[in-house]
Structure formats: structure tokens, C-alpha cells
Design an enzyme around this catalytic site. Structure first.
Site, PDB file in Angstrom:
ATOM      1  N   HIS A 205      93.374 -51.984 -56.900  1.00  0.00           N
ATOM      2  CA  HIS A 205      93.199 -53.437 -56.254  1.00  0.00           C
ATOM      3  C   HIS A 205      93.003 -54.580 -57.198  1.00  0.00           C
ATOM      4  O   HIS A 205      91.933 -54.528 -57.612  1.00  0.00           O
ATOM      5  CB  HIS A 205      92.608 -53.353 -55.090  1.00  0.00           C
ATOM      6  CG  HIS A 205      92.450 -54.786 -54.162  1.00  0.00           C
ATOM      7  ND1 HIS A 205      93.464 -55.484 -53.931  1.00  0.00           N
ATOM      8  CD2 HIS A 205      91.496 -55.441 -53.632  1.00  0.00           C
ATOM      9  CE1 HIS A 205      93.112 -56.526 -53.173  1.00  0.00           C
ATOM     10  NE2 HIS A 205      91.903 -56.404 -52.940  1.00  0.00           N
TER      11      HIS A 205
ATOM     12  N   CYS B  48      93.460 -55.790 -47.315  1.00  0.00           N
ATOM     13  CA  CYS B  48      93.829 -55.808 -49.008  1.00  0.00           C
ATOM     14  C   CYS B  48      94.011 -54.227 -49.148  1.00  0.00           C
ATOM     15  O   CYS B  48      94.737 -54.089 -50.244  1.00  0.00           O
ATOM     16  CB  CYS B  48      92.613 -55.900 -49.853  1.00  0.00           C
ATOM     17  SG  CYS B  48      92.249 -57.884 -49.815  1.00  0.00           S
TER      18      CYS B  48
ATOM     19  N   ASN C 231      93.411 -62.326 -56.210  1.00  0.00           N
ATOM     20  CA  ASN C 231      93.639 -61.467 -55.181  1.00  0.00           C
ATOM     21  C   ASN C 231      94.727 -61.842 -54.234  1.00  0.00           C
ATOM     22  O   ASN C 231      94.523 -62.863 -53.347  1.00  0.00           O
ATOM     23  CB  ASN C 231      92.366 -61.421 -54.221  1.00  0.00           C
ATOM     24  CG  ASN C 231      92.198 -60.230 -53.221  1.00  0.00           C
ATOM     25  OD1 ASN C 231      93.219 -59.744 -53.035  1.00  0.00           O
ATOM     26  ND2 ASN C 231      91.042 -59.747 -52.786  1.00  0.00           N
TER      27      ASN C 231
END
Ligand code: COA
Length: 330
Positions: free
Chosen positions: A257, A120, A287
């Protein structure tokens, strides 16, 4: 090139582009597949829907769409790019890289293209890497892409993970331009990366070429990740503030994020960043790992929030653990 005293090279953003697959999987759709509810997912994560790649779409397909959009915004073609980095954890093949496939697809005939894997945090790691090449003067224009098809790494029977992730890609074109060496410059002003391999078991994929010879599935201790995420994020963002002598007050936008709205809110609060400066798109794509920060950036650019001259803090954390932050003047 002769440059005035104190002048530096800066990696200036000159194009952004994004791509989300057409198919949408809503929380209501998930309710039909699993023992879960829209209320649980919304309250715990802020996610309402995620995009899922079509059967014939690969990560390189998504990345190429995003790359073309970013090049179009920059008014450039593939041949104008001499550095291409794709941040991904979900490549089409073990090799060759997604980056070399995108390189061929966009007609980039020279330079260098490679993948970078930091889950990520991948986009922040790729952006930081590109910034090193550009500010060293060895390369002139970089295309940095975050692209993932996380839906193919999910165990659709594990409600603790499969509701969280989605597919997507976004790309940024950066150009080396002279700056004055102050925070008034446009471009990447500072970037900070961190990793700590001791956290393997909290977030990992249980497969790979040299272990199981399969792609594997995501495994996560959600509560543990949550607890550490806020500390790690705030720590590295504070480092970016300290390195530039800036504060939360100076920021125009915080683009974190997009993993979980509660992590975003808690981090922003701890950093004293006003809620109206926080860009949050997690509701609309979940996500998307390495694609999440540039997807959020592209959304905030497209709707006119981020304007030239704005000071923007980017951050991410992910498996490894890896985490990082970059301060960029648009
Ligand atoms: N729907 C309904 N219930 C669910 C569920 C779902 N999709 N997923 C888990 N649950 C249940 C659990 O089984 C558990 O039930 P139990 O109490 O009967 O055992 C309960 O909800 C609480 O589970 P827990 O994991 O403690 O919940 P949580 O409050 O920590 O929320 C996450 C779970 C995953 C949303 C949260 O931990 C989180 O966001 N972590 C960070 C994840 C992340 O962002 N990872 C990526 C980082 S890059």
C-alpha cells in the site's frame, strides 16, 4: 469441465489498467496553501505530488477509465465480465454503488456488480473476494477496481492529513483458469484478511448518512497509525508466506500500500525483503486509498518490472483497522 486430480482453479491476472486525473498538486503548491514545506512532506512521507479529480469527475468516472484500460489489455469487453467489484470509500452517491454505474458504462449486461468498503485495504479485500468467486467456479471473469476521490474527504486546513492523500483509480481483470495446485501456478496463490474494530478513533471520517448526514472529513492520529501499521503489515505478509511455504527470497516484487515511504521501507526491512524488490510509487500520487496497490502494480507492469511468472506480494492496511496480503504469481 473435467479437471485432472489435484487440479484447482486459480484467479489469473489477464489485464491491468489505471487512471490518474490530470490536475497535479505538488508539495510546492501546498506550501502556498498551508504552513508546511516540501522538505517536511518529503522527509516524513516520501510524497512529492498527488493528482486531484476535476470538478466534473466522480469516482465512477475514474473507475470507468481504469476499467476500460484493463479490459483493453485483456482483449475483452464489458459483456465478457460476470463479476465486478469496486473497492471505494468515496462513492459518487450513498447509493447506487459505483460498481453498478461502471457496469452500465462498460456495457456489462449480466453478472453481478457491487462495492466493497475497507478503506485503504479495499483492493486487497476486493481481490480476495473475487478470488473466492472465481475459484469456487461460480464466475469466470472478474473486474476488480480500486477507485477513490479522497480529495473530497479532506479538511484542507488540517496539514496533518491533507498533504497525504490523492485521487486515482486502477483496475485488474482476473480469469478462472485451471492450475496444478502448487505455488508454480499463475494466479492468486493465497490471500489473508484481517480487521480490528477497536482502532476506530485512530483513523476515521467524522461524517456519514446515519450520523451527520454529511460526507465528513478524515481524522487521524498519524503517529498511532504509523506505529501499528508496520506490525500489522508484517504479520499478515508472514501469514501469506507461511500458507504457501514461500519466503522473502522467493519474491520477485513487493507491492505494498502506497501510504508512506517510511512505512513501506520499515515493513520491507522487517520482512527481509531486498529494497530493489520494493515497488514504490507513493511519491507520484500520494495515498490513493483503495487505488494505491493496483496503481503501483500498473506502474511496475507498464515499465516492464513485473513480468509473467513473477511472484508478487501485495499488502495494505487502512481505517477500521483493516489489513491484508495476497501472494500472486503473474
Ligand atoms: N507540515 C509541517 N508540519 C506538520 C505537518 C505538515 N504537513 N503535519 C504535521 N506537522 C507537524 C505537527 O503539527 C507537529 O508539530 P509540533 O511538534 O509543533 O506539534 C510535528 O509536525 C510532528 O507531528 P507528528 O504528527 O508527530 O509527525 P509524524 O512524524 O508522526 O508524521 C505523519 C506525521 C502523518 C506523516 C506520520 O505520522 C504518518 O505517516 N502516519 C501514518 C499515516 C498514514 O499513512 N495513514 C494512512 C494509513 S492507510
Amino acid at each position: 469441465m473435467t479437471r485432472p486430480q489435484n487440479a484447482v482453479l486459480r484467479s489469473v491476472v489477464i489485464g491491468l489498467g489505471s487512471y490518474l486525473p490530470k490536475r497535479i498538486l505538488s508539495n510546492a503548491d501546498l506550501e502556498k496553501m498551508l504552513d508546511t514545506s516540501d522538505a517536511w512532506i518529503t522527509q516524513r512521507t516520501g510524497i512529492k505530488l498527488r493528482h486531484i479529480a476535476a470538478d466534473d469527475e466522480r469516482t465512477s468516472t475514474l473507475a470507468t477509465h481504469a476499467a476500460r484500460a484493463a479490459l483493453a489489455e485483456a482483449g475483452l469487453e464489458g459483456k465478457d465480465i460476470d463479476l465486478l467489484i469496486v473497492a471505494t470509500t468515496t462513492p459518487d452517491y450513498t447509493f447506487p454503488s459505483v460498481a453498478t454505474q461502471v457496469q452500465a458504462a462498460i456495457g456489462m449486461t449480466g453478472g453481478v456488480a457491487f462495492d466493497l468498503q475497507a478503506v485503504c485495504s479495499g483492493f486487497i479485500f476486493a481481490l480476495t473476494t473475487a478470488d473466492k468467486f472465481l475459484t469456487a467456479g461460480s464466475h469466470k471473469r472478474a473486474l476488480v477496481i480500486g477507485a477513490e476521490i479522497f480529495s473530497r474527504l479532506l479538511d484542507w486546513k488540517d496539514r496533518g492529513t491533507c498533504v497525504l492523500f490523492g485521487d486515482g483509480a486502477a483496475a485488474m481483470v482476473l480469469e478462472a483458469q485451471p492450475g496444478g495446485g502448487t505455488t508454480a501456478d499463475r494466479g492468486v496463490l493465497t490471500a489473508h484478511l484481517r480487521s480490528d474494530g477497536r482502532h476506530f478513533s485512530k483513523l476515521y471520517v467524522d461524517g456519514g448518512p446515519s450520523s451527520t448526514q454529511t460526507a465528513g472529513h478524515i481524522r487521524m492520529e498519524g503517529r498511532e497509525v504509523f506505529k501499528l501499521a508496520v506490525t500489522m503489515i508484517t504479520d499478515v505478509v508472514e501469514a501469506a508466506f507461511a500458507a504457501t511455504g514461500t519466503t522473502a527470497e522467493d519474491l520477485d516484487w513487493f507491492v505494498p500500500h502506497q501510504a508512506n515511504a517510511r512505512i513501506i521501507d520499515a515493513s520491507a526491512e522487517k520482512l527481509n525483503i531486498a529494497p530493489q524488490k520494493v515497488v514504490k510509487t507513493v511519491a507520484f500520487h500520494g495515498n490513493t486509498s483503495a487505488a494505491s496497490v493496483p496503481l503501483a502494480l500498473a506502474a511496475a507492469r507498464a515499465d516492464g518490472r513485473i513480468k509473467p511468472g513473477d511472484l508478487v506480494m501485495l499488502e495494505a492496511m487502512g481505517g477500521g483497522f483493516t489489513w491484508g496480503a495476497a501472494l500472486v504469481r503473474w
